[in-house]
Enzyme design. Sequence first.
Site, PDB file in Angstrom:
ATOM      1  N   GLU A  62      82.250  18.121  -5.402  1.00 50.15           N
ATOM      2  CA  GLU A  62      82.280  16.668  -5.622  1.00 50.15           C
ATOM      3  C   GLU A  62      81.080  16.160  -6.412  1.00 50.15           C
ATOM      4  OE1 GLU A  62      82.962  18.183  -2.785  1.00 50.15           O
ATOM      5  OE2 GLU A  62      84.868  17.425  -1.989  1.00 50.15           O
ATOM      6  N   GLN A  77      85.658  15.112  10.093  1.00 52.87           N
ATOM      7  CA  GLN A  77      85.293  14.696   8.731  1.00 52.87           C
ATOM      8  C   GLN A  77      85.015  13.198   8.625  1.00 52.87           C
ATOM      9  OE1 GLN A  77      88.051  16.579   5.924  1.00 52.87           O
ATOM     10  NE2 GLN A  77      86.660  18.330   5.928  1.00 52.87           N
TER      11      GLN A  77
END
Lengths: 187, 591
Positions: free
Chosen positions: B52, B115
Site C-alpha cells: 500500500e 483488522q
Amino acid sequence: MNALTPPPASPPSPYSSALATSNTEPHTLSVLVDNEPGVLARVVGLFAGRGYNIESLTVAEVAHAEHQSRITIVTSGTPEAVEQIRHQLERLVPVHRVTDLTIKGHFVERELAMVKVRGKGENRMEALRLSEAFRGRVVDATTESFTFELTGSPSKIDQFVELMRPVGLVEVSRTGVAAISRGPDGM
Amino acid sequence: MSRQMTGAEMVVAALEDQGVDTIFGYPGGAVLPIYDALFQHPNVKHVLVRHEQGAGHAAEGYARSSGKVGVLLVTSGPGATNAVTALTDALLDSIPLVCITGQVPTHLIGSDAFQECDTTGITRHCTKHNYLVRRIEDLPRILHEAFWVASHGRPGPVVIDIPKDVQFASGTYVGPQNIVHRTYQPVVKGEMDRIRQAVAMMAAAKRPVFYTGGGVINAGPEASKLLRELVALTGFPVTSTLMGLGAYPASGPNWLGMLGMHGTYEANHVMHDCDLMIAVGARFDDRITGRLDAFSPGSQKIHIDIDPSSINKVVKVDLGIVGDCGFVLDDMVRLWRSEGHGADRAALADWWERIEGWRRRNSLGFTNSRTTIKPQHAIRRLYELTKDRDTYITTEVGQHQMWAAQHYGFDKPNRWMTSGGLGTMGYGLPAAIGVQMAHPGALVIDVAGEASILMNMQEMSTALQYRLPVKVFILNNSYMGMVRQWQELLHGSRYSESYSEALPDFVKLAEAYGGVGIRCDDPGELDAAILRMIDTPRPVIFDCVVEREENCFPMIPSGKAHNEMLLPTGIDDWGAPDLGAVIDEKGKMLV
Ligand SMILES: Cc1ncc(C[n+]2csc(CCOP(=O)(O)OP(=O)(O)O)c2C)c(N)n1
Ligand SMILES: [Mg+2]
C-alpha cells in the site's frame, strides 16, 4: 521510575525558538468550528504536535441548528508564535474563524468553579463569609461541608481557592475560561 | 442527477464524476464491496500495487506529473497503516491525494475487531483532512468534498474511511455540482495593494533574487510560464528549491541552480548577499536556510504563498502576500508592464558581475575518471542522452537524489518527482509507475540508490503486470552514501551500518521479475549501456556501479550559513581541509 535524575526542564518549542524573544504573553483565542466528530482532537492535536501549550480550554456548541461550537483557548507565546498558532488553526478544514481576543482589544473573561470545603464551627462560618464576599453561591451543603459556585476571572477564582485552603478545602472543579469581546460586534 | 445506489457504487460514481480514470490500490476484506463495484465499472482503471505504500507513492507520481488528484484505495487495518508513510510524504510535499480506506462495520468500531485500526486517529496528523463516514447520507458529499479539499488551497492528502456496512447500504447519490465547501474557501487572489508594493520594491532593488519552490509547480504550468515572463522582464536571477525544479528552465540565462544544503555556490551566495528576496511558493525549509540567524541578513523579503501559516513561520518577512502563485505572478507581470517599471539596470549589471564571479568557482565540478564511473558523470550522461525525449525523472533518497537535482537539467515543470519534505527512501519506483500510468508513451526513469530501491522493490512486479516500461537507474555505490557522508563529516568516518552488504544481483533480480537487467561499471561503455536501456521497451533495472566513497558537494554543513559552503575537494571557503572538523557541536545536533 528513576528518581535520581530530575527531568530536564521542558525545552521551548522549536517553532517559537526560531523567532526567539522572551516576551511571552498569554493570549485568549476564540475558535468557531463545525461541531463534527474529531474536531476537538484536531485542535488539541495541533497544539501537542507543534509544541504549543494550552493553559485553558473550553468548548460547547453555540449554534445548534448550524452545529457550530465555540472553543476558547488560553495559550501563551511570543506575539509571532501566537500569530502562527492562529494561522495553523485557520488551516484546519472544520474551522470557520479564529479571533485573537487579546489582540483585538477589550474582552470579558469568565470562569465558573465549584469549590468544596469541609469543616466545623468557626472554619465553617469563615468559609461562608468569604464566599459571600466573593459573591459565591452555596449549591450543596451538609452539616460538615459546603460546595460553593463561583463565577469570575480566573485570578479571582485562584484567590478564592487559596482562601479556602486553611478553612478546609476538599476539591475544586473549574470550567476553564469562556471569553467574549466587549462592544457591539461579534467575532 | 440523483440516483439510488449502494455506498460502494457511490465511490466509483464519484470517481467517474471527478474525472478520475486511474486509481492505485490493494484489496482486502473491508473494501471488497468497492472492488466489486470497480469490477462492474471498467471506466476507472485500477492498478494493483504490491504494497500500500507503493499505491500512495504511485498516486503521488501520477498527481505530480499530471496536475490531477491522485487516488488510492486500501483496506482497513494494515492496509491503512501501510499507506501512512505515503500520506505523510504527500502532506509534506503538498501533493493532492484522496485515499479511500475500508473500515470494519460501524457496529464493530471500537471493539478491536479483526483488522480494525483507528484510521482517522492515526492519519489525523498526516493528512490535510480526514473523514470517517458513519452514514450513507453523508457519503456523496464527503466524496466530492474530499476532492475539493485535496486540490484547493495548499494541496494535500485527504483520507475517507468507509465502514463496510456503509459500502453495502443504499442511498441517494448526488453529483459534484452542488457541493460547495462551507468553511474551506482559501484565498487565491493576492491583495492588490501588496502586489503593487512588491512590484515597487522590485523596481528599486539593486541585488534582487527570485527564490521559487514547489508552490509554483502546484499552481499549474501557467504559473511557470508567468514566472519565466517575470524573470525575463526584470532580468533578475532565479534559484529554486528541490521541489521547484523545472518551473524556470535550467537552460535559462537567469538560472543560478538549486539553492540550499546541496545547492550551488552562486545560488547560496546570492541568497546571502541579496537586498531583495522574492520567495514564490517556497517555505524557508531548514534545508534551504542553513543557520537561521545568519540567513540573508541584509535583505528585504517578499513572500508569496497560498498558505498564510507559511508566512513568517520561520523567517520574518517584510511583505507577505497570501494567494495562489499563478494569480499573484499574473498580477505582478501586469503591474510591472502597466506601471512602466524598469529594473535598475546599472545595479543589476554589477550584481550579475558578482554572480559570474561566484559561478566561476564551478561548485558542481568533480574530478572525472577513466576507470570508475563517477556518479555525477553518470547523471550528466543520462541527461545528455534523454534530454531531447519526453522524459520524466523520479528519485529515491540519498546522494543520488541530490546528484540528480544538481546535474540533470529540468526545463519544464512536472518532470521531476522526488520526496523532498519527508525524504522517503522507496519513493521513486512506485512514483515512476504512477508517472508512467499518466504518460504511457513517455520515458520514465527512477534515479535510485542501491539501498533505497530495495525498500519498494516489489513494485517491479506491478510494472511488469501493466507493461510499464519504467527504468530504474541505480547509482550503486555499495553504501547508504548519504549516511556514509554524514558519518565521514560528523562521526570520524566510523561507517556504522551504512555499508550495503549482501546486495542482490540486480541484473538477475530484474530478470526474476520478468524485466531486463543491465550492469555497467566502465565509463567507456556507459553511453552505449544507457542507450540500450532507453531503447528497451520494457521495465529495466540498470545497475550503474559507481565510485564508492564519492561525496556530494557543494554542501552547507549543518549549523553553517549560506556563505560558509563546503566545495568539492580541496577548495572551500574557509580553509578547513579536515572534513571531520567542519561541523561544530551545535551543528551535530541538527539533522
Ligand atoms: C525510509 C527511510 N529510512 C531511512 C532514511 C535515512 N537515509 C537517508 S539517505 C539514506 C541512504 C540511502 O542510500 P542509497 O539509497 O544507497 O543512496 P545513496 O545515498 O548511496 O545515493 C538513508 C538510510 C530515509 N531517508 N528514509
Ligand atoms: Mg548507495
